[in-house]
Design a protein around this motif. Structure first.
Motif, PDB file in Angstrom:
ATOM      1  N   MET A   1     -10.463  10.566   7.015  1.00  0.00           N
ATOM      2  CA  MET A   1      -9.273  11.014   7.746  1.00  0.00           C
ATOM      3  C   MET A   1      -8.578  12.168   7.012  1.00  0.00           C
ATOM      4  N   ILE A   2      -8.304  11.969   5.693  1.00  0.00           N
ATOM      5  CA  ILE A   2      -7.745  13.032   4.851  1.00  0.00           C
ATOM      6  C   ILE A   2      -8.573  13.068   3.578  1.00  0.00           C
ATOM      7  N   ARG A   3      -9.092  14.255   3.225  1.00  0.00           N
ATOM      8  CA  ARG A   3      -9.913  14.350   2.029  1.00  0.00           C
ATOM      9  C   ARG A   3      -9.608  15.634   1.268  1.00  0.00           C
ATOM     10  N   PHE A   4      -9.414  15.494  -0.030  1.00  0.00           N
ATOM     11  CA  PHE A   4      -9.217  16.635  -0.922  1.00  0.00           C
ATOM     12  C   PHE A   4     -10.444  16.745  -1.821  1.00  0.00           C
ATOM     13  N   ASP A   5     -11.101  17.894  -1.784  1.00  0.00           N
ATOM     14  CA  ASP A   5     -12.290  18.128  -2.594  1.00  0.00           C
ATOM     15  C   ASP A   5     -11.993  19.165  -3.673  1.00  0.00           C
ATOM     16  N   ASP A   6     -11.808  18.682  -4.908  1.00  0.00           N
ATOM     17  CA  ASP A   6     -11.567  19.541  -6.068  1.00  0.00           C
ATOM     18  C   ASP A   6     -10.479  20.577  -5.779  1.00  0.00           C
ATOM     19  N   VAL A   7      -9.333  20.096  -5.297  1.00  0.00           N
ATOM     20  CA  VAL A   7      -8.252  20.979  -4.854  1.00  0.00           C
ATOM     21  C   VAL A   7      -7.287  21.275  -5.997  1.00  0.00           C
ATOM     22  N   THR A   8      -7.020  22.547  -6.192  1.00  0.00           N
ATOM     23  CA  THR A   8      -5.996  23.011  -7.124  1.00  0.00           C
ATOM     24  C   THR A   8      -5.041  23.924  -6.371  1.00  0.00           C
ATOM     25  N   LYS A   9      -3.749  23.745  -6.609  1.00  0.00           N
ATOM     26  CA  LYS A   9      -2.744  24.615  -6.003  1.00  0.00           C
ATOM     27  C   LYS A   9      -1.820  25.133  -7.091  1.00  0.00           C
ATOM     28  N   THR A  10      -1.814  26.459  -7.260  1.00  0.00           N
ATOM     29  CA  THR A  10      -0.924  27.109  -8.212  1.00  0.00           C
ATOM     30  C   THR A  10      -0.016  28.048  -7.439  1.00  0.00           C
ATOM     31  N   TYR A  11       1.281  27.875  -7.589  1.00  0.00           N
ATOM     32  CA  TYR A  11       2.226  28.699  -6.837  1.00  0.00           C
ATOM     33  C   TYR A  11       2.494  30.038  -7.514  1.00  0.00           C
TER      34      TYR A  11
ATOM     35  N   GLY B   1      -6.687   4.593   9.139  1.00  0.00           N
ATOM     36  CA  GLY B   1      -6.044   3.296   9.225  1.00  0.00           C
ATOM     37  C   GLY B   1      -5.460   2.770   7.930  1.00  0.00           C
ATOM     38  N   GLU B   2      -5.533   3.543   6.845  1.00  0.00           N
ATOM     39  CA  GLU B   2      -4.972   3.097   5.572  1.00  0.00           C
ATOM     40  C   GLU B   2      -3.457   3.262   5.542  1.00  0.00           C
ATOM     41  N   PHE B   3      -2.810   2.457   4.691  1.00  0.00           N
ATOM     42  CA  PHE B   3      -1.392   2.628   4.347  1.00  0.00           C
ATOM     43  C   PHE B   3      -1.365   2.922   2.856  1.00  0.00           C
ATOM     44  N   VAL B   4      -0.908   4.128   2.499  1.00  0.00           N
ATOM     45  CA  VAL B   4      -0.961   4.576   1.104  1.00  0.00           C
ATOM     46  C   VAL B   4       0.433   4.960   0.630  1.00  0.00           C
ATOM     47  N   PHE B   5       0.806   4.453  -0.542  1.00  0.00           N
ATOM     48  CA  PHE B   5       2.031   4.893  -1.202  1.00  0.00           C
ATOM     49  C   PHE B   5       1.680   5.968  -2.226  1.00  0.00           C
ATOM     50  N   LEU B   6       2.379   7.095  -2.160  1.00  0.00           N
ATOM     51  CA  LEU B   6       2.294   8.120  -3.196  1.00  0.00           C
ATOM     52  C   LEU B   6       3.497   7.964  -4.105  1.00  0.00           C
ATOM     53  N   VAL B   7       3.269   7.703  -5.377  1.00  0.00           N
ATOM     54  CA  VAL B   7       4.369   7.538  -6.314  1.00  0.00           C
ATOM     55  C   VAL B   7       4.195   8.514  -7.460  1.00  0.00           C
TER      56      VAL B   7
ATOM     57  N   LEU C   1       8.488  -1.576  10.214  1.00  0.00           N
ATOM     58  CA  LEU C   1       8.162  -0.727  11.357  1.00  0.00           C
ATOM     59  C   LEU C   1       6.978   0.190  11.041  1.00  0.00           C
ATOM     60  N   LEU C   2       6.973   0.760   9.855  1.00  0.00           N
ATOM     61  CA  LEU C   2       5.847   1.605   9.458  1.00  0.00           C
ATOM     62  C   LEU C   2       4.563   0.788   9.349  1.00  0.00           C
ATOM     63  N   ALA C   3       4.688  -0.455   8.896  1.00  0.00           N
ATOM     64  CA  ALA C   3       3.517  -1.327   8.819  1.00  0.00           C
ATOM     65  C   ALA C   3       2.983  -1.635  10.213  1.00  0.00           C
ATOM     66  N   GLU C   4       3.893  -1.814  11.179  1.00  0.00           N
ATOM     67  CA  GLU C   4       3.472  -2.061  12.563  1.00  0.00           C
ATOM     68  C   GLU C   4       2.729  -0.857  13.125  1.00  0.00           C
ATOM     69  N   ILE C   5       3.235   0.345  12.853  1.00  0.00           N
ATOM     70  CA  ILE C   5       2.559   1.563  13.296  1.00  0.00           C
ATOM     71  C   ILE C   5       1.181   1.658  12.657  1.00  0.00           C
ATOM     72  N   ASN C   6       1.094   1.315  11.385  1.00  0.00           N
ATOM     73  CA  ASN C   6      -0.188   1.315  10.689  1.00  0.00           C
ATOM     74  C   ASN C   6      -1.151   0.296  11.322  1.00  0.00           C
ATOM     75  N   ASP C   7      -0.630  -0.866  11.688  1.00  0.00           N
ATOM     76  CA  ASP C   7      -1.465  -1.892  12.327  1.00  0.00           C
ATOM     77  C   ASP C   7      -2.034  -1.416  13.665  1.00  0.00           C
ATOM     78  N   ARG C   8      -1.371  -0.432  14.274  1.00  0.00           N
ATOM     79  CA  ARG C   8      -1.844   0.116  15.547  1.00  0.00           C
ATOM     80  C   ARG C   8      -2.913   1.190  15.338  1.00  0.00           C
ATOM     81  N   GLY C   9      -3.280   1.432  14.086  1.00  0.00           N
ATOM     82  CA  GLY C   9      -4.381   2.343  13.810  1.00  0.00           C
ATOM     83  C   GLY C   9      -4.011   3.672  13.190  1.00  0.00           C
TER      84      GLY C   9
END
Length: 315
Positions: free
Chosen positions: A1-11, A29-35, A180-188
């Motif tokens: 669904m979302i994939r990063f392949d050896d991605v570097t970003k320099t501003y 269908g994943e639920f991911v926390f970015l911390v 609510l976000l978990a419910e949306i995730n459960d819907r796919g």
């Protein structure tokens, strides 16, 4: 669904990358926390998913598409399949809850018959079926965030990005938003949520990805907020160097957005964009993450206002 392949970003040339050698995939269908601490690269990651900024090297794939091969005229169509929820709600103050959700459909030309069916369905899903006529200032913070989620989800996107959606809410209200976000995730729908909410992460026990200085240092399938990982900054295992790499986005010619999540953690004098004499740019004026619908909502509000029908008269 979302994939990063050896991605570097320099501003900015000569400065540390905001994201470095990123190899990670978020499945459908994943639920991911970015911390991660301030400036860890979370918002840069989200900007690249939205194609608001391009990687310096490497490739980003979203829904099976290599974003580097998508021409600019097709970007709006891509973003219609990505919902975006913000910490500060971003509702149109002069429009009711119904009209805020309706507007997200109107700007992409949804037939009114479909609008009249979808908007009540969304209000019911977020538990606000009796508050469609309320203006944002007549709603609580939690209710405003529910309207914002309904607006982001009304097109049934396959991906929902959430930038600190519980940051301005009390613990009890935040728990309802997470449900609510978990419910949306459960819907796919794939949900990727950047957060500093320790309670939310510990309660949900979903996949947790921690970033430090643009690199992934932890990826736990059923993780908690803190970790024994030696490179974890938020767990206190590694000192926070106070690096604010995402602030480098200010110098990127592609975007002058800021990391609204991390910016909220800084004192006013430390925020990027602060100028001599004490003036600084306000995040609501376009310094944060933007999706296509939010851009339309701000830029075309007045143009569409007279054309929108009275939602209550259709009932």
């Amino acid at each position: 669904m979302i994939r990063f392949d050896d991605v570097t970003k320099t501003y900015m040339r000569g400065q540390n990358p905001a994201v470095e050698n990123l190899d990670i995939e978020f499945a459908r269908g994943e639920f991911v926390f970015l911390v991660g601490a301030s400036g860890s690269g979370k918002s840069t990651l989200m900007r690249m998913v939205l194609k608001e900024t391009a990687p310096t090297s490497g490739t980003v794939h979203v829904a099976g598409k290599d974003l580097s091969r998508i021409p600019s005229w097709r970007v709006p169509a891509l973003r219609r399949d990505i919902g975006m929820v913000f910490q500060d709600f971003r509702l149109l103050p002069s429009k009711t809850a119904y009209q805020n959700i309706e507007f997200a459909l109107a700007v992409i030309g949804t037939p009114r018959k479909v609008v009249r069916r979808l908007v009540p369905e969304m209000l019911e899903m977020v538990g606000l079926e009796d508050k469609g006529r309320r203006l944002p200032h007549e709603l609580s913070g939690g209710e405003q965030q529910r309207v914002a989620i309904a607006r982001a989800y009304v097109n049934r996107p396959s991906i929902l990005l959430a930038d600190e959606p519980t940051g301005n809410l009390d613990p009890s209200t935040a728990e309802g938003i997470l449900d609510l976000l978990a419910e949306i995730n459960d819907r796919g729908t794939t949900v990727v949520m950047a957060t500093h909410d320790r309670t939310a992460v510990d309660r949900m026990r979903r996949r947790v990805v921690e970033m430090v200085a643009g690199r992934v240092v932890r990826d736990d399938a059923h993780g908690t907020y803190e970790s024994v990982a030696p490179e974890s900054v938020i767990s206190g295992n590694l000192p926070d160097g106070a690096e604010d790499l995402d602030a480098q986005a200010l110098a990127d010619p592609e975007t002058d957005h800021r990391d609204s999540t991390d910016d909220a953690q800084r004192s006013p004098d430390d925020r990027p964009g602060r100028q001599a004499g004490g003036s600084h740019r306000v995040p609501h004026d376009g310094d944060d993450l933007l999706d296509e619908r939010d851009a339309h909502l701000r830029e075309e509000d007045e143009a569409f206002a007279e054309d929108l029908h009275d939602p209550e008269s259709a009932r």
